[in-house]
Design an enzyme around this catalytic site. Structure first.
Site, PDB file in Angstrom:
ATOM      1  N   GLY B  30       1.126  -6.283   0.279  1.00 21.86           N
ATOM      2  CA  GLY B  30       0.013  -5.764  -0.726  1.00 21.86           C
ATOM      3  C   GLY B  30      -1.065  -4.970   0.301  1.00 21.86           C
ATOM      4  N   VAL B  31      -1.836  -4.119  -0.310  1.00 15.77           N
ATOM      5  CA  VAL B  31      -2.781  -3.272   0.270  1.00 15.77           C
ATOM      6  C   VAL B  31      -4.079  -3.170  -0.318  1.00 15.77           C
ATOM      7  CG1 VAL B  31      -2.055  -1.288  -0.744  1.00 15.77           C
ATOM      8  CG2 VAL B  31      -2.751  -1.093   1.647  1.00 15.77           C
ATOM      9  N   ALA B  35      -8.012  -4.383   3.931  1.00 15.03           N
ATOM     10  CA  ALA B  35      -6.719  -5.439   4.296  1.00 15.03           C
ATOM     11  C   ALA B  35      -5.422  -4.955   3.708  1.00 15.03           C
ATOM     12  CB  ALA B  35      -7.218  -6.680   3.670  1.00 15.03           C
ATOM     13  N   VAL B  37      -1.520  -6.866   3.261  1.00 16.55           N
ATOM     14  CA  VAL B  37      -0.815  -8.000   3.341  1.00 16.55           C
ATOM     15  C   VAL B  37       0.406  -7.974   3.919  1.00 16.55           C
ATOM     16  CG1 VAL B  37      -0.326 -10.455   2.256  1.00 16.55           C
ATOM     17  CG2 VAL B  37      -2.590  -9.116   1.758  1.00 16.55           C
ATOM     18  N   ASP B 147     -14.267 -16.358  -7.887  1.00 15.66           N
ATOM     19  CA  ASP B 147     -13.481 -15.250  -8.285  1.00 15.66           C
ATOM     20  C   ASP B 147     -12.064 -15.855  -8.913  1.00 15.66           C
ATOM     21  OD1 ASP B 147     -12.559 -12.606  -8.664  1.00 15.66           O
ATOM     22  OD2 ASP B 147     -12.222 -12.252  -6.676  1.00 15.66           O
TER      23      ASP B 147
END
Lengths: 340, 534
Positions: B30-31, B35, B37, B147
């Protein structure tokens, strides 16, 4: 109507008393049957949760100030806080969190418009030693840390901590590898050095030498990014506070300090650069710059001006631009002074 | 002090190593903006697979206090349906948050990969029930998640469901927040005023953030998440996020509308219990929404299946998180949309957004919400409602500035809003005006500038009128009191000054208007270039 269905005859005072009895029981480590013990511990956790719901209210009801006052008075009438703090490691996670919130709330409760928690802590100031040492215990650090931050809201308590030997340990705690704990310690450190203005000013002027020596070498020159960033930000907050003007004047007259700040200005991290600028500007704005400061600034003038030429925060900031213009003006106008 | 041996078994977590050398990174999963991941193994712990979220602290726009709060929240929560952090530590200017690896990724990712039209209802029930368990625990702890969405609900290969991402969560017991303590005398009274979350899932009162909101905002988002799972995307997601915000504020969005159009369209049949459950989550009045605890007792969750059922019916044949991420990466190269921040969901979110970029025409055909006839009305909505436009646009503005390349996201400003909104909440009225004019522009309501000018003028005229009235009253009073000339002079001076302020306002308005024009040009340019990419 509601009262009819409530089966809670216990008063806040009753809950505190029962909690205290159970805490005394829990602190006895000896020869009790395990099943019995578990039962008592469960009861204790339940009581702590009830204390919390008296103080904070719950989904059905708001807290009642009268009940809160009774609870607080009874809580501090005897040694309940000490029992709770020492017993905390024996509680389960949920009860620890509840207890932390109860202790936090009690610091702000007034009984006859007096913060009796403050009086209690003054008389039992050694409890602070326990709380601070909590940073060395991974499991307890966040709970004791949260309690500690509430306790130092009382000026007398903050004064004790500032003047204690514990202050030195914070330089170590805020660099612990565990981020949660280090960040918690940093938050406490900041609170200690910013909340009570006069106490802080007094502490800093009395402890100037060792404090800033440590601050510079351990924090501002740390190899840890986050430590440097937090430290330079806090330094700015401290020095820019009017109550610390004497300390500030002293700080910005030292060439060693200037050297450290100039190194921070050169960092690749934008955030650190910006924060460093807010301290650096004090060196430049000082109207009584010592000659060695002037000569450093003059020697590095072109480098500094080049740096400031395209130096701006991500977000537009008028104040920053104004400060920068002022600093640039000061530096550009400096004359090398051969004699005083 | 050292008597913590006894309880270790019950409360002590296994301590993961706090140095980066103990971990071996296997793959990026993930990007986001600040951040990344990773899937990694922890070598000294029998090579346990973990997920590492590496947050760039120097780039990160949220301040350190927020990050501290997030990791603290994560490490102090203990619930089977909540994703904990094993540990966190810094590596240069990155914060590594080590978490259990949830091998199937987020529900959002699962849906867009294998269930584009939504999950079967029986599976939704399981996912939602598990999520609700987490929410109920969270609320009992005094935390708001803020969220809730399919992108933040993660699944493991054994079918376990966990709620993740506390990036914007808030605690009512955290006294060191900006909200102060004094106003928080009790949990039920608690009102937070930050604007946080992701627009499509946001409750009306969150968008309308000046009135404050509470736990019930999470329940709203939970209801939206239910629809997202059922239909494959949140309602109104064919609209830009800012528009979705506005429609909610003006109560134009109704669950029943949504249901009607969709039933006709997709021939989907949902049970009455499901519809009823969602409907009570989506009550405009927060106080009428049930608490998480109460919602768990809803008939929809009776006879709910278990994790095994999800393994069989959802996870079977699903591509791995890494594969899905790579796939989305390829897609992303085509569309320059890169605004997601967190965990596995990030990759997928981009997919969804790019999806609607690609299929814009298809969406126009999709009669979920007739856009064109309401267009002109929406203009007026924009004028009435400031709070929705405000955050979105100001975010957009600041991001525009920071990356002035062709990275203007035609579909993703919502994400930015989610990350940054907290900073933008306290706006002064002047900037509000500015956002107002700009939001009009973004909404694309033709001739926005002119109309807006009228509105502001109208406001100014009213102001002036009321000034005149006040002046009249004052002079009346003076007359009553016997007419002190000197005081009247003073008052006249004041009025004169106010008039000058008014003039200033007008001038500012004019300046803002030109800025709007400029931005409009920029944005339309960026939009077009985005379009040609695909």
């Amino acid at each position: 109507m509601k009262g009819l269905f409530k089966s809670k005859p216990r008063t806040p005072v009753d809950i505190v008393r029962q909690t205290r009895d159970l805490l005394i029981y829990a602190n006895r480590t000896s020869d009790i049957r395990e099943s019995k013990r578990e039962e008592k511990m469960a009861e204790l956790c339940k009581n702590i949760r009830e204390l919390k719901s008296v103080l904070y209210g719950n989904s059905e009801s708001e807290p009642v100030s009268e009940a809160c006052a009774q609870l607080t008075a009874e809580f501090f009438r005897e040694n309940t806080l000490r029992l709770l703090i020492t017993c905390l490691p024996k509680l389960n996670l949920e009860a620890r969190k509840d207890a932390t919130q109860v202790v936090a709330n009690l610091q702000r409760q007034q009984v006859h418009s007096k913060l009796i928690a403050s009086d209690y802590l003054e008389a039992n100031i050694d409890l602070l030693d326990v709380l601070i040492a909590g940073y060395e215990n991974t499991d307890m650090a966040l709970h004791y840390g949260a309690m500690l931050r509430e306790c130092i809201r009382h000026q007398s308590v903050a004064k004790y901590v500032l003047e204690s030997q514990h202050m030195k340990k914070f330089f170590y705690y805020i660099q612990l590898p565990n981020f949660d704990i280090a960040a918690d310690a940093a938050a406490t450190f900041k609170e200690l050095l910013t909340r009570h203005k006069s106490t802080v000013a007094d502490f800093l002027s009395k402890n100037y030498d060792w404090f800033f020596a440590e601050y510079n070498s351990k924090l501002l020159e740390s190899s840890n990014y986050i430590t440097r960033r937090q430290a330079v930000k806090l330094l700015g907050d401290i020095l820019l506070d009017r109550s610390n003007s004497v300390v500030m004047t002293r700080y910005v007259s030292s060439r060693d300090n200037l050297r450290i700040l100039m190194n921070l200005l050169r960092e690749s991290s934008k955030s650190i650069q910006i924060e460093a600028f807010h301290v650096f500007k004090l060196f430049a704005a000082n109207q009584n710059k010592p000659p060695d400061i002037v000569s450093i600034l003059v020697a590095n003038r072109s480098k500094l001006l080049r740096l400031f030429a395209d130096f701006k925060p991500d977000k537009e900031d008028e104040q920053f631009e104004a400060d920068k213009a002022q600093v640039v003006k000061e530096i550009a106008a400096l004359e090398p002074r051969d004699r005083p | 002090m050292a008597q913590h041996e006894q309880e270790e078994c019950s409360t002590r977590k296994i301590q993961y190593p706090l140095d980066s050398n103990s971990y071996k990174i296997l793959d990026e999963i993930g990007v986001g903006v600040s951040a990344i991941v990773y899937k990694a193994i922890c070598v000294p712990m029998d090579s346990t697979v973990v997920a590492i979220k590496a947050i760039d602290l120097d780039q990160s726009r949220t301040d350190l206090d927020n990050i501290r709060r997030e990791t603290k929240t994560m490490s102090l929560l203990a619930h089977p349906n909540i994703l904990n952090a094993h540990c966190s530590f810094t590596v240069d200017c990155r914060l590594w948050v080590v978490m259990p690896f949830m091998s199937c990724g987020s529900l959002q990712s699962i849906i867009s990969s294998s269930f584009p039209d939504g999950l079967p209802e029986s599976c939704i029930a399981v996912v939602l029930k598990e999520t609700l368990n987490a929410l109920s625990y969270l609320h009992s702890q005094g935390h708001l998640h803020r969220d809730i969405k399919a992108g933040n609900i993660l699944m493991d290969s054994n079918g376990s469901v966990k709620l993740a991402d506390f990036g914007v969560s808030a605690s009512i017991y955290e006294p060191n927040t900006a909200h102060g303590w004094a106003s928080l005398s009790s949990s039920s009274q608690l009102m937070l005023k930050d604007l946080a979350g992701t627009p499509y899932w946001m409750a009306p009162e969150v968008i309308h953030s000046h009135i404050g909101y509470s736990f019930k905002a999470d329940i709203w988002s939970f209801g939206i998440t239910a629809l997202e799972l059922a239909h494959g995307r949140p309602p109104l997601s064919h609209l830009p996020p800012s528009k979705s915000l506005l429609m909610k504020i003006t109560k134009r969005f109704r669950f029943s509308d949504y249901e009607k159009t969709h039933k006709n369209d997709k021939n989907k049949k949902f049970s009455k219990a499901f519809k009823d459950m969602v409907a009570c989550c989506l009550d405009q009045d927060p106080s009428k929404r049930p608490s998480a605890e109460k919602l768990l007792k809803h008939s929809f969750f009776k006879n709910c299946k278990g994790a095994d059922y999800l393994v069989k019916n959802v996870l079977h044949g699903l591509p791995s998180v890494e594969e899905r991420f790579r796939e989305s990466k390829i897609l992303r190269r085509n569309v320059s949309v890169d605004e997601a921040e967190d965990f596995e969901s990030s990759s997928v979110r981009q997919r969804r957004i790019s999806g609607w970029n690609f299929n814009e025409e298809g969406f126009e055909l999709d009669p979920v919400f007739p856009m064109t006839p309401t267009e002109s009305k929406d203009d007026s909505i924009v004028k009435q409602v400031r709070f929705g436009g405000e955050t979105i646009i100001s975010d957009k503005k600041s991001s525009d500035r920071s990356n002035n390349s062709g990275e203007l996201y035609s579909g993703s400003p919502g994400r930015v809003a989610g990350e940054e909104t907290q900073m933008v909440v306290h706006q002064e009225t002047e900037t509000r005006n500015r956002e107002l004019t700009e939001s009009e522009n973004i909404e694309g309501g033709g001739g926005g500038g002119a109309i807006d000018n009228e509105t502001v003028m109208e406001g100014l005229m009213t102001l002036r009128k009321s000034l005149d009235e006040q002046r009249q009253q004052v002079s009346n009073m003076i007359a009553l009191l016997g007419g002190e000339v000197s005081r009247e002079d003073q008052l006249l001076q004041i009025i004169e000054r106010m008039r000058m302020e008014l003039e200033n306002e007008k001038r500012k308005n004019f300046e803002l208007e030109t800025e709007v024009e400029f931005l409009k040009l920029q944005i339309s340019g960026a939009y077009n270039s985005g379009g040609t990419d695909s």
